[in-house]
Write a protein that holds these residues in place. Structure first.
Motif, PDB file in Angstrom:
ATOM      1  N   GLU A 127       1.104  -1.272  -0.396  1.00 15.45           N
ATOM      2  CA  GLU A 127      -0.100   0.411  -0.169  1.00 15.45           C
ATOM      3  C   GLU A 127       0.504   1.012   0.026  1.00 15.45           C
ATOM      4  O   GLU A 127       1.760   1.664   0.839  1.00 15.45           O
TER       5      GLU A 127
ATOM      6  N   LYS B 122      -0.051   4.847  -1.831  1.00 18.26           N
ATOM      7  CA  LYS B 122      -1.387   5.778  -1.407  1.00 18.26           C
ATOM      8  C   LYS B 122      -0.940   6.841  -1.152  1.00 18.26           C
ATOM      9  O   LYS B 122       0.174   7.534  -1.877  1.00 18.26           O
ATOM     10  N   TYR B 123      -0.744   7.587   0.031  1.00 19.29           N
ATOM     11  CA  TYR B 123      -0.694   8.988   0.819  1.00 19.29           C
ATOM     12  C   TYR B 123       1.100   8.622   0.493  1.00 19.29           C
ATOM     13  O   TYR B 123       1.172  10.074   0.766  1.00 19.29           O
TER      14      TYR B 123
ATOM     15  N   TRP C 189       0.847  17.144  -0.964  1.00 22.03           N
ATOM     16  CA  TRP C 189      -0.300  16.936  -0.244  1.00 22.03           C
ATOM     17  C   TRP C 189      -1.275  18.513  -0.500  1.00 22.03           C
ATOM     18  O   TRP C 189      -0.051  19.240   0.331  1.00 22.03           O
TER      19      TRP C 189
ATOM     20  N   PRO D  43      -5.783  -1.694  -4.118  1.00 24.92           N
ATOM     21  CA  PRO D  43      -5.677  -1.267  -2.653  1.00 24.92           C
ATOM     22  C   PRO D  43      -3.802  -0.048  -2.617  1.00 24.92           C
ATOM     23  O   PRO D  43      -3.870  -0.073  -1.869  1.00 24.92           O
ATOM     24  N   ARG D  44      -2.933  -0.510  -4.008  1.00 30.47           N
ATOM     25  CA  ARG D  44      -1.701  -0.282  -3.840  1.00 30.47           C
ATOM     26  C   ARG D  44      -1.288   1.981  -3.926  1.00 30.47           C
ATOM     27  O   ARG D  44      -1.029   1.811  -2.861  1.00 30.47           O
ATOM     28  N   PHE D  45      -1.798   2.267  -4.670  1.00 34.86           N
ATOM     29  CA  PHE D  45      -1.616   3.455  -5.216  1.00 34.86           C
ATOM     30  C   PHE D  45      -2.844   4.124  -5.159  1.00 34.86           C
ATOM     31  O   PHE D  45      -4.151   3.321  -5.160  1.00 34.86           O
ATOM     32  N   LEU D  46      -3.136   5.150  -5.159  1.00 36.06           N
ATOM     33  CA  LEU D  46      -4.026   6.454  -4.958  1.00 36.06           C
ATOM     34  C   LEU D  46      -4.469   6.629  -6.918  1.00 36.06           C
ATOM     35  O   LEU D  46      -3.221   7.152  -7.419  1.00 36.06           O
ATOM     36  N   HIS D  47      -5.810   6.559  -6.764  1.00 34.10           N
ATOM     37  CA  HIS D  47      -6.623   6.862  -8.386  1.00 34.10           C
ATOM     38  C   HIS D  47      -7.256   7.864  -8.174  1.00 34.10           C
ATOM     39  O   HIS D  47      -8.277   8.018  -8.154  1.00 34.10           O
ATOM     40  N   GLN D  48      -7.151   9.215  -7.723  1.00 32.43           N
ATOM     41  CA  GLN D  48      -7.446  10.601  -7.855  1.00 32.43           C
ATOM     42  C   GLN D  48      -8.722  10.443  -9.300  1.00 32.43           C
ATOM     43  O   GLN D  48      -8.159  10.112 -10.135  1.00 32.43           O
TER      44      GLN D  48
ATOM     45  N   ASP E 219     -10.484  11.449  -3.871  1.00 39.84           N
ATOM     46  CA  ASP E 219      -8.947  11.405  -3.868  1.00 39.84           C
ATOM     47  C   ASP E 219      -8.185  10.112  -3.999  1.00 39.84           C
ATOM     48  O   ASP E 219      -7.574   9.610  -4.644  1.00 39.84           O
ATOM     49  N   ASP E 220      -9.222   8.986  -4.287  1.00 44.90           N
ATOM     50  CA  ASP E 220      -9.596   7.666  -4.730  1.00 44.90           C
ATOM     51  C   ASP E 220     -10.807   7.555  -5.716  1.00 44.90           C
ATOM     52  O   ASP E 220     -11.496   8.013  -5.647  1.00 44.90           O
TER      53      ASP E 220
END
Length: 390
Positions: free
Chosen positions: A98, A100-101, A144, A268-273, A286-287
């Motif tokens: 994970e 993400k942020y 961010w 679950p790994r990356f943030l997909h805005q 944000d995701d």
């Protein structure tokens, strides 16, 4: 890969190695052997450019051991690889289960970001091919967006100004010019190219600090490429580097079958805005999971999600990709009488985050996919009148 622009200058095309997780120098060396050289061989080229990602531990090992740095350079040459650009956005842990942020830390208010980027610039100056005098390092767009007030903005500006002074000294010492490119990204303090103008001009070092135009991010924020690049040029902001990438596009997000198709990309790994353009302006989450799971995002107009999909393989209907935005942006960057940038990098780091049925099952399939992306980029460049060099 190198190309001769009609004006006589050389444009470099690479692919970013952040698709191959490695935190240590040993891991980087293994990447060159197991992934980068096989991609080069598939393309039938004697030389392949890579946009190297050096995580904190790998960078520290190279900075503290000149012999190791010489060894890396020799290994690049032995495997027919060259480096003119580094991806300095992720600091560490980009291959974690994970991310993400976490990818936005440390940001430009943290002294460690300045120290790390300084190290990367020094390393790049030593890794550049003998006949290349200019390198680029892309970096996160300050921070961010949350908790970023005037005090933190000034701290970030001062850090970039210090970096610019260090880069001037590095050029005096080595004869190599290294430029830093802030990479606008949805959800960040600098989300769009327009957002980048004020903080970059405030630094007062246009010869050192510019913008990395990532065409996935540009498309996700529904920026018009011509408008965006014209505004940068009018403000005197350079484009040291562009990342060739495509976002996920859903034309009719109100349809249940479209929501179902999008949900397959929520992972679950990356943030997909995820963003949509409305009459009231840009709206977003944000995701991706937030968008597909309810009414958080208006669905009366198309959605785009920050998911780097393979350039040559857009998702099946009812989804598609923003490859047309990449094509238009590339034409504006290098299709004119002189190139706006000379460093181009294919950056699809999400191969293993694709829906399971679309993921490469082994190294061979991954190398085939990366080679196919580079082939598409090469064809776009030659269609614009650039000539591939040996």
């Amino acid at each position: 890969m190198r190309f001769r622009h009609p004006d006589g200058s050389v444009v470099h095309l690479s692919y970013c190695t952040n698709v191959h997780p490695a935190e240590t120098l040993e891991g980087v060396l293994a990447q060159l052997r197991d992934h980068c050289e096989p991609v080069r061989r598939r393309l039938g080229r004697d030389r392949l450019g890579i946009g190297l990602w050096l995580a904190r531990d790998a960078a520290h090992a190279l900075i503290n051991d000149p012999a190791a740095l010489r060894g890396l350079r020799a290994e690049l040459e032995r495997r027919g690889l060259e480096v003119v650009t580094l991806n300095g956005f992720p600091y560490e842990g980009f291959g974690a289960e994970e991310v993400k942020y976490r990818v936005y830390r440390p940001d430009w208010t943290d002294p460690e970001r300045l120290a790390h980027t300084t190290d990367l610039a020094r390393l790049l100056a030593a890794l550049l091919p003998d006949d290349v005098t200019e390198g680029s390092v892309s970096t996160l767009p300050l921070a961010w967006r949350t908790d970023f007030g005037a005090d933190r903005a000034e701290t970030a500006r001062a850090a970039l100004a210090t970096l610019a002074e260090r880069l001037d000294a590095l050029q005096e010492l080595t004869g190599r010019s290294i430029r830093i490119a802030l990479e606008p990204e949805p959800g960040c303090t600098v989300e769009t190219t327009a957002d980048a103008i004020a903080p970059i001009t405030a630094v007062g070092a246009p010869h050192r600090i510019g913008v990395c135009v990532d065409t996935c991010h540009l498309a996700t924020s529904f920026e018009d490429p011509r408008t965006a690049l014209t505004a940068l040029a009018d403000a005197g902001v350079s484009v040291p580097k562009a990342q060739l990438s495509a976002a996920l596009h859903a034309e009719h997000p109100h349809l249940p079958e479209v929501r179902e198709a999008l949900a397959a990309f929520a992972e679950p790994r990356f943030l997909h805005q995820t963003r949509t353009s409305t009459a009231a302006g840009l709206r977003g989450t944000d995701d991706l999971a937030e968008a597909v799971g309810g009414a958080a995002l208006p669905d009366g107009s198309p959605w785009r999600s920050h998911f780097h999909v393979p350039l040559h393989a857009p998702p099946a209907p009812p989804l598609t990709s923003t490859l047309p935005v990449l094509t238009e942006t590339l034409a504006l960057l290098v299709g004119g009488p002189a190139p706006r940038t000379r460093h181009l990098e294919v950056e699809t780091y999400t191969w293993q985050a694709l829906p399971p049925e679309l993921r490469p099952r082994n190294r061979t399939q991954l190398a085939d996919g990366i080679a196919a992306e580079l082939t598409l980029a090469r064809d776009l460049l030659t269609d614009l009148g650039l000539k591939e060099l040996p």
